[in-house]
Enzyme design. Structure first.
Site, PDB file in Angstrom:
ATOM      1  N   TRP A   1      39.767  36.249  15.063  1.00  9.59           N
ATOM      2  CA  TRP A   1      40.057  36.004  13.938  1.00  9.59           C
ATOM      3  C   TRP A   1      41.489  36.127  13.386  1.00  9.59           C
ATOM      4  CZ3 TRP A   1      36.298  32.621  13.234  1.00  9.59           C
ATOM      5  CH2 TRP A   1      34.949  32.821  13.768  1.00  9.59           C
TER       6      TRP A   1
ATOM      7  N   LYS B   1      27.774  37.914   7.026  1.00 14.27           N
ATOM      8  CA  LYS B   1      27.734  39.188   7.820  1.00 14.27           C
ATOM      9  C   LYS B   1      26.830  40.033   7.059  1.00 14.27           C
ATOM     10  CE  LYS B   1      30.529  36.969  10.576  1.00 14.27           C
ATOM     11  NZ  LYS B   1      31.699  36.185  10.524  1.00 14.27           N
TER      12      LYS B   1
ATOM     13  N   ASP C   1      41.058  40.163   5.520  1.00 11.77           N
ATOM     14  CA  ASP C   1      39.846  39.489   6.027  1.00 11.77           C
ATOM     15  C   ASP C   1      38.638  40.560   6.129  1.00 11.77           C
ATOM     16  OD1 ASP C   1      37.541  38.223   7.214  1.00 11.77           O
ATOM     17  OD2 ASP C   1      38.771  37.252   8.766  1.00 11.77           O
TER      18      ASP C   1
HETATM   19  C1  LIG Z   1      32.614  35.436  11.126  1.00  4.14           C
HETATM   20  C2  LIG Z   1      34.190  35.653  10.793  1.00  4.14           C
HETATM   21  C3  LIG Z   1      35.173  34.695  10.590  1.00  4.14           C
HETATM   22  C4  LIG Z   1      34.704  33.339  10.420  1.00  4.14           C
HETATM   23  O1  LIG Z   1      34.026  32.975   9.107  1.00  4.14           O
HETATM   24  P1  LIG Z   1      33.369  31.537   8.694  1.00  4.14           P
HETATM   25  O2  LIG Z   1      33.018  32.052   7.514  1.00  4.14           O
HETATM   26  O3  LIG Z   1      32.463  31.117   9.797  1.00  4.14           O
HETATM   27  O4  LIG Z   1      34.751  30.824   8.596  1.00  4.14           O
HETATM   28  C5  LIG Z   1      36.538  35.235  10.170  1.00  4.14           C
HETATM   29  N1  LIG Z   1      36.712  36.416  10.139  1.00  4.14           N
HETATM   30  C6  LIG Z   1      35.877  37.671  10.573  1.00  4.14           C
HETATM   31  C7  LIG Z   1      36.490  38.770  10.440  1.00  4.14           C
HETATM   32  C8  LIG Z   1      34.671  37.277  10.873  1.00  4.14           C
HETATM   33  O5  LIG Z   1      33.673  38.149  11.169  1.00  4.14           O
END
Ligand SMILES: *Cc1c(COP(=O)(O)O)cnc(C)c1O
Length: 361
Positions: free
Chosen positions: A102, A196, A172
């Site tokens: 990511w 999540k 993030d």
């Molecule tokens: C799941 C995840 C993403 C991607 O998220 P989307 O909502 O599917 O774009 C990005 N960063 C992290 C840390 C994630 O766990």
């Protein structure tokens, strides 16, 4: 009805109490005679849902007043572009720490738009640790500094935040938001896909320091402009109405049933310790992450033998422990134990692993 223990990395489990409440309110939300999915987002009833969600998030996370909360769409992945478009407006430069897929995606997306620079990486050891950062290597001219706080695929987490001085720290937090208290004032911007720890997929939450909300880079589409969403209370267009409603229920659950983020953290630490302690002494399974970098939420582990891994995943699935297969780039297994995974789920998984070990070691 029988529910499984779902160890999926995302979308993932929701608290059962939330699902029950949503089910009870499905056909007639608070006497409105309609489901939240059907009502106008411009209605008074819906306004109180989105306002309630926002104020609960502020309360639960103790988000200071000089931060704006935005409810957006497009997932965390859209933030990989939105952050550079809106924040890289002075020098057009940003620093990135590459700690997994990511983080790499955020970096490559930014590279299309601005001067993105890699400050450190843990790619040399399959992202199994968080690299030590030396602030002397940071660009003081950067418009922001980006980290992925919890690396969902590799199971690592920043134990300490980098000291970026006056350069806004952007994180993030998709897979760790609401898992423990976070000092929001250390960040310029936080973003998370909701699927999540916050609710269903379709909602993306951005928490941004108000002074960073300004004119975006030239040519930035309206829908990718923080200022537009901030000025319109996240209702420039139709927001992800139902996902925001579920997020509100999740926040109520954290506040009223769990007792807040300190309690949430204790519970998450207890769950993670159960699994890590077992992995540390098992002769069959072992964790793949360096101890100082371990995530509370995502715990990858392997036996070292692919056939044994596959046999374990198969047996676990049959026993009601689902989605334990590891990410294709790591192999083995991964147990994602987000907020909604009850302690009992981890206790039962560890008991199952012990039993599997006794039969197969
Ligand atoms: C799941 C995840 C993403 C991607 O998220 P989307 O909502 O599917 O774009 C990005 N960063 C992290 C840390 C994630 O766990």
């Amino acid at each position: 009805m029988s529910r499984v223990y779902n160890f999926s990395a995302g979308p993932s489990m929701l608290p059962e109490a939330v699902l029950r409440r949503a089910a009870a309110e499905m056909l007639d939300y608070e006497g409105s005679g309609q489901s939240v999915m059907e009502m106008s987002h411009r209605s008074k009833t819906y306004q109180s849902i989105i306002d309630g969600c926002s104020s609960l998030l502020r309360e639960v996370m103790q988000i200071p007043d000089n931060y704006e909360i935005l409810f957006l769409q497009g997932g965390a992945s859209t933030q990989f572009a939105m952050v550079p478009l809106n924040l890289a407006t002075k020098t057009g430069k940003a620093d990135f720490v590459l700690t997994g897929q990511w983080a790499k995606k955020a970096y490559s997306e930014a590279k299309k738009l601005i001067t993105a620079r890699e400050v450190a990486s843990s790619a040399d050891k399959t992202f199994s640790y968080i690299p030590t950062l030396d602030p002397a290597t940071f660009d003081p001219q950067a418009d922001y500094f980006h980290i992925c706080m919890n690396n969902t695929i590799y199971g690592t987490k920043f134990a300490q935040l980098p000291d970026t001085g006056d350069v806004p720290l952007v994180a993030d937090v998709s897979s760790c938001i609401l898992s423990e208290p976070l000092d929001v004032s250390r960040f310029g911007l936080l973003y998370a896909g909701a699927q999540k720890n916050m609710g269903p997929a379709g909602l993306t939450v951005v928490i941004i320091r108000k002074d960073l909300i300004g004119e975006p880079r030239e040519g930035t589409p309206t829908m990718l402009t923080y200022k537009i969403h901030a000025e319109n209370g996240s209702m420039y267009n139709t927001p992800p109405c139902y996902a925001i409603y579920i997020c509100k229920l999740v926040l109520e659950w954290i506040k009223n049933e769990v007792g807040g983020l300190e309690k949430m953290q204790q519970l998450n630490q207890q769950k993670a310790a159960l699994l890590y302690d077992y992995l540390d002494q098992s002769t069959l399974f072992h964790g793949t992450v360096e101890k100082g970098s371990r995530s509370l939420m995502n715990i990858p582990f392997v036996t070292g033998n692919e056939e044994m891994d596959a046999a374990f995943v198969k047996a676990a699935t049959a026993a009601g422990f689902v989605n334990l297969k590891g990410h294709r780039t790591v192999g083995g297994m991964r147990a994602s134990i987000y907020n909604a995974m009850p302690l009992e789920g981890v206790e039962k998984l560890v008991a199952f692993m012990k039993d599997f070990e006794a039969k197969n070691a």
